[in-house]
Enzyme design. Structure first.
Site, PDB file in Angstrom:
ATOM      1  N   TYR A 176     -10.500  16.093  38.210  1.00  0.00           N
ATOM      2  CA  TYR A 176     -10.531  15.571  39.413  1.00  0.00           C
ATOM      3  C   TYR A 176     -10.001  16.290  40.490  1.00  0.00           C
ATOM      4  CZ  TYR A 176      -5.566  16.089  40.639  1.00  0.00           C
ATOM      5  OH  TYR A 176      -4.285  17.182  40.472  1.00  0.00           O
ATOM      6  N   CYS A 177     -10.632  15.561  42.262  1.00  0.00           N
ATOM      7  CA  CYS A 177     -10.421  15.528  43.011  1.00  0.00           C
ATOM      8  C   CYS A 177      -9.865  15.186  44.589  1.00  0.00           C
ATOM      9  CB  CYS A 177     -11.844  16.722  43.917  1.00  0.00           C
ATOM     10  SG  CYS A 177     -13.945  15.064  43.485  1.00  0.00           S
ATOM     11  N   ARG A 178     -10.573  14.585  45.502  1.00  0.00           N
ATOM     12  CA  ARG A 178      -9.819  14.374  46.713  1.00  0.00           C
ATOM     13  C   ARG A 178      -9.958  12.314  46.257  1.00  0.00           C
ATOM     14  NH1 ARG A 178     -13.447  17.675  51.213  1.00  0.00           N
ATOM     15  NH2 ARG A 178     -11.248  19.150  51.137  1.00  0.00           N
TER      16      ARG A 178
END
Length: 223
Positions: A176-178
């Site tokens: 996952y990221c932003r």
């Protein structure tokens, strides 16, 4: 007694928020600040702006009550003003995507082909709870430290290839990221699957995770 003459004034005040958000670069700054506090130079570098232009955008956002700034030595570090601002930004993304076909077209150009599997937050929790998956945060380490999904491992995207041996081969990786329009998790899944790993990405990111009321932790990264 109601003063009907003040009605236009009320809506003009409300419009200050809309006007502040009515600029793509200011939205990009909000997107970055949703990941944690940053100084003007950091923001300028990330957003591809001059320091002067970044400062002007931040003042507009500050006057609309959307960001705050606190001095840290010789640097002023900015952050979003409240969880409500993050929720407003997240909702803006949802509405824009639902109402404007051009948003999807632009997103596909930016994110690349639809060649990675995505799961939602409920399924992430199920797989982790069942011992089937490990969660990997592929954002820069400073963003991980500012707040991340509990139990996640920090491996920034630019370090992922050299740190593959830190990932248990028997577990699926959920990257996952932003947020929903962050490329890091897409690229991480492409890299992992190309090396024979089982990997999927969270369909959105830490922004939506927090807005939904899920817990975050600010513990230092395990590196």
């Amino acid at each position: 007694m109601r003063d009907n003459q003040s009605r236009p004034d009320l809506f003009e005040e409300l419009a200050r928020v809309g006007k502040a958000l009515g600029n793509g670069k200011r939205l990009e700054l909000i997107d970055l600040l949703a990941q944690g506090a940053r100084g003007v130079v950091e923001l300028a570098n990330e957003a591809g702006l001059t320091v002067t232009t970044t400062s002007a955008h931040l003042q507009t956002l500050k006057h609309a009550g959307l960001v705050t700034g606190n001095r840290d030595g010789t640097t002023i570090r900015y952050r979003i003003a409240s969880g409500g601002v993050a929720a407003l930004y997240s909702r803006l993304l949802e509405v824009a995507a639902a109402q404007l076909a051009d948003v999807d077209i632009a997103a596909r150009r930016y994110l690349g082909p639809d060649d990675t599997e995505a799961i939602d937050r409920t399924e992430l929790l199920r797989r982790v709870g069942a011992g089937e998956a490990i969660v990997v945060d592929v954002r820069p380490a400073m963003e991980f430290t500012a707040g991340h999904i509990p139990g996640a491992l920090s491996i920034p995207l630019d370090e992922l290839r050299s740190r593959l041996d830190e990932l248990p081969s028997e577990l699926e990786v959920v990257a996952y990221c932003r947020g929903i329009y962050c490329t890091f998790s897409h690229d991480a899944v492409r890299l992992l699957t190309a090396t024979g790993r089982r990997a999927v990405r969270l369909a959105d990111g830490i922004l939506e995770w927090q807005v939904a009321g899920n817990p975050v932790t600010t513990d230092e990264a395990t590196r």
